[in-house]
Design a protein around this motif. Sequence first.
Motif, short mmCIF file in Angstrom:
data_model
loop_
_atom_site.label_atom_id
_atom_site.label_comp_id
_atom_site.label_asym_id
_atom_site.label_seq_id
_atom_site.Cartn_x
_atom_site.Cartn_y
_atom_site.Cartn_z
N ARG A 81 -8.93 4.10 -16.17
CA ARG A 81 -8.20 4.62 -14.92
C ARG A 81 -8.89 3.86 -13.66
O ARG A 81 -8.10 3.57 -12.64
N GLN A 82 -10.24 3.83 -13.67
CA GLN A 82 -10.99 3.18 -12.51
C GLN A 82 -10.60 1.75 -12.37
O GLN A 82 -10.41 1.26 -11.44
N GLY A 83 -10.59 1.02 -13.44
CA GLY A 83 -10.40 -0.47 -13.76
C GLY A 83 -8.92 -0.63 -13.06
O GLY A 83 -8.54 -1.58 -12.20
N LEU A 84 -7.91 0.17 -13.65
CA LEU A 84 -6.53 0.01 -13.23
C LEU A 84 -6.11 0.43 -11.64
O LEU A 84 -5.50 -0.30 -11.00
N PHE A 85 -6.88 1.29 -11.26
CA PHE A 85 -7.00 1.89 -9.80
C PHE A 85 -7.31 0.69 -9.04
O PHE A 85 -6.65 0.25 -7.80
N LYS A 86 -8.44 -0.16 -9.46
CA LYS A 86 -8.99 -1.36 -8.56
C LYS A 86 -8.10 -2.52 -8.55
O LYS A 86 -7.75 -3.19 -7.58
N ARG A 87 -7.37 -2.52 -9.70
CA ARG A 87 -6.36 -3.59 -9.78
C ARG A 87 -5.24 -3.28 -8.86
O ARG A 87 -4.60 -4.28 -8.34
N LYS A 88 -4.83 -2.05 -8.97
CA LYS A 88 -3.63 -1.64 -7.97
C LYS A 88 -3.90 -1.85 -6.57
O LYS A 88 -3.11 -2.21 -5.73
N LEU A 89 -5.18 -1.63 -6.22
CA LEU A 89 -5.63 -1.73 -4.86
C LEU A 89 -5.62 -3.50 -4.48
O LEU A 89 -4.96 -3.61 -3.38
N GLN A 90 -5.83 -4.25 -5.48
CA GLN A 90 -5.56 -5.67 -5.17
C GLN A 90 -4.06 -5.94 -5.03
O GLN A 90 -3.89 -6.74 -4.14
N VAL A 91 -3.33 -5.30 -5.66
CA VAL A 91 -1.89 -5.41 -5.60
C VAL A 91 -1.45 -5.08 -3.99
O VAL A 91 -0.70 -5.81 -3.32
N CYS A 92 -2.00 -4.19 -3.72
CA CYS A 92 -1.83 -3.46 -2.11
C CYS A 92 -2.29 -4.54 -1.15
O CYS A 92 -1.78 -4.04 0.06
N CYS A 93 -3.24 -5.27 -1.36
CA CYS A 93 -3.75 -6.34 -0.40
C CYS A 93 -2.86 -7.23 -0.16
O CYS A 93 -2.72 -8.08 1.05
N TYR A 94 -1.89 -7.45 -0.98
CA TYR A 94 -0.71 -8.46 -0.62
C TYR A 94 0.31 -8.11 0.42
O TYR A 94 0.63 -7.15 0.40
N GLN A 95 0.13 -9.15 1.25
CA GLN A 95 0.95 -8.76 2.50
C GLN A 95 2.23 -9.52 2.58
O GLN A 95 2.06 -10.96 2.12
N PHE A 96 3.41 -9.25 3.13
CA PHE A 96 4.56 -9.92 3.27
C PHE A 96 5.02 -9.95 4.82
O PHE A 96 4.49 -9.09 5.38
N GLU A 97 5.99 -10.55 4.81
CA GLU A 97 6.63 -11.10 6.19
C GLU A 97 7.91 -10.14 6.02
O GLU A 97 8.60 -10.54 5.33
#
Length: 488
Positions: A81-97
Amino acid sequence: MLNKIIKRGHKKVPKSDPSDFGAGNRSSGSVSTSNVVVVNHASRSTGTGASVMMTNNSTQAVTSATIENLPMLKDVAMSDRQGLFKRKLQVCCYQFEFNDNNTMKMVREKEIKRQTLVELVDCIQSCSIMKISEINQEEMLRMISVNLFRCLPPGSHKNTGTENVEPDEEEQYLEPSWPHLQLVYELLLRYIVSSDTDTKVAKRFIDHSFVLKLLDTFESEDPREREYLKTILHRIYGKFMVHRPFIRKAINNIFYRFIYETERHCGIGELLEILGSIINGFALPLKEEHKLFLVRALIPLHKPKPIAMYHQQLSYCIVQFVEKDYKLADTVIRGLLKYWPVTNCQKEVLFLGEVEEVLEAAQAAEFQRCMVALFRQIARCLNSPHFQVAERALFLWNNEHIVGLIAQNRNVILPIIFEALEKNIRSHWNQAVNGLTVNVRKMFLEMDADLFEDCQKQYAEKAARATELEKQRELRWQRLAAAAGQRG
């Protein structure tokens, strides 16, 4: 209409947007959905039109990425879960217009990020899913910073040159990316208030730099964002005692810049709301630092033109000080008189209302120190041709505590305002003002008939002298005219 056209080219977010969880609704239920991972494809020459901030040893910008499904945290083994949590954080860094030209672009990816944020909020709320490691806490604060601490669009006044006045609800700018931003704010709030958050660990990430960036974001024109910022900063102040002096000083600096340089800031009201709660918790006797803050920052906030936007919160803070230490009433009243408006009648009405609140918390000794200067100003307000100003000044006599203070010092106050009362009765154009003046005059007559009679005699003598001077002036003009006629 012009403001709508000029406003940054962004589309307003409707209040009924199903993805908009209101700032007042602090709970986020579990969302059963798959989440995502960002996979780099260095060989691709075309990007998706957005960038993602990856957090390894250093922050990198990724301009080409494809979003793929990730399992839910609760569906994988605890060790993963810790590794998956970090990958999800990386997804949420993705910014959209989210501007008008991009409303239909990357709809699927935007929804995936929103669902990922919802799951992260659930994870912070639910202790049973996992306890977040220190490394992931740091990564989470980085993700939050990437999303929140952005370059804000220019304010409406920068396009139109207008003053920073209270906008109509329909004219308010609403941040187009709010469906994502709100969840990021919710995540930060839940992290701060969580009983699982260790203050000693969290203060390494929520440091002075982070607090300053939060304060900078109060410039946002979206009231929903400022409401979240207000709640979060207040929670930080309550939980991280080490930051308290720094937060007060930083807010102080914002006020100085607003008063003496820009006179434009969207978040003054929200910052004052935070301070109102802080002042309420000040221990007695008040520290010299806090009294200086009152004199150097709060009282000068009466100077800027857009005071109507934050006067209610400012008045609350001022009265809190006087209720804590009634000896400050004289300082506050003299400060108000220093910044008393000359040509702004609506601002004058606000000042009169604040004077009433301060006097209600004042004691006789402090009242006596400032009453001469104060009632000279009130006398001018009584004769104001703007009926709301005159009416608001007369309403002071509806307050029993203030009437008591006036009665104790009637020998000084009645001679100051007697002439203004007589002028109102004889010549004020507004019927309501005329009627209220008659009531106040009657009140003084009942308080002390002898004093009232003395004031009446003095007023009659003064009026007679003025009439005599006018006759003499007229006679001199006639003589001059006659002499000029003879020479001609």
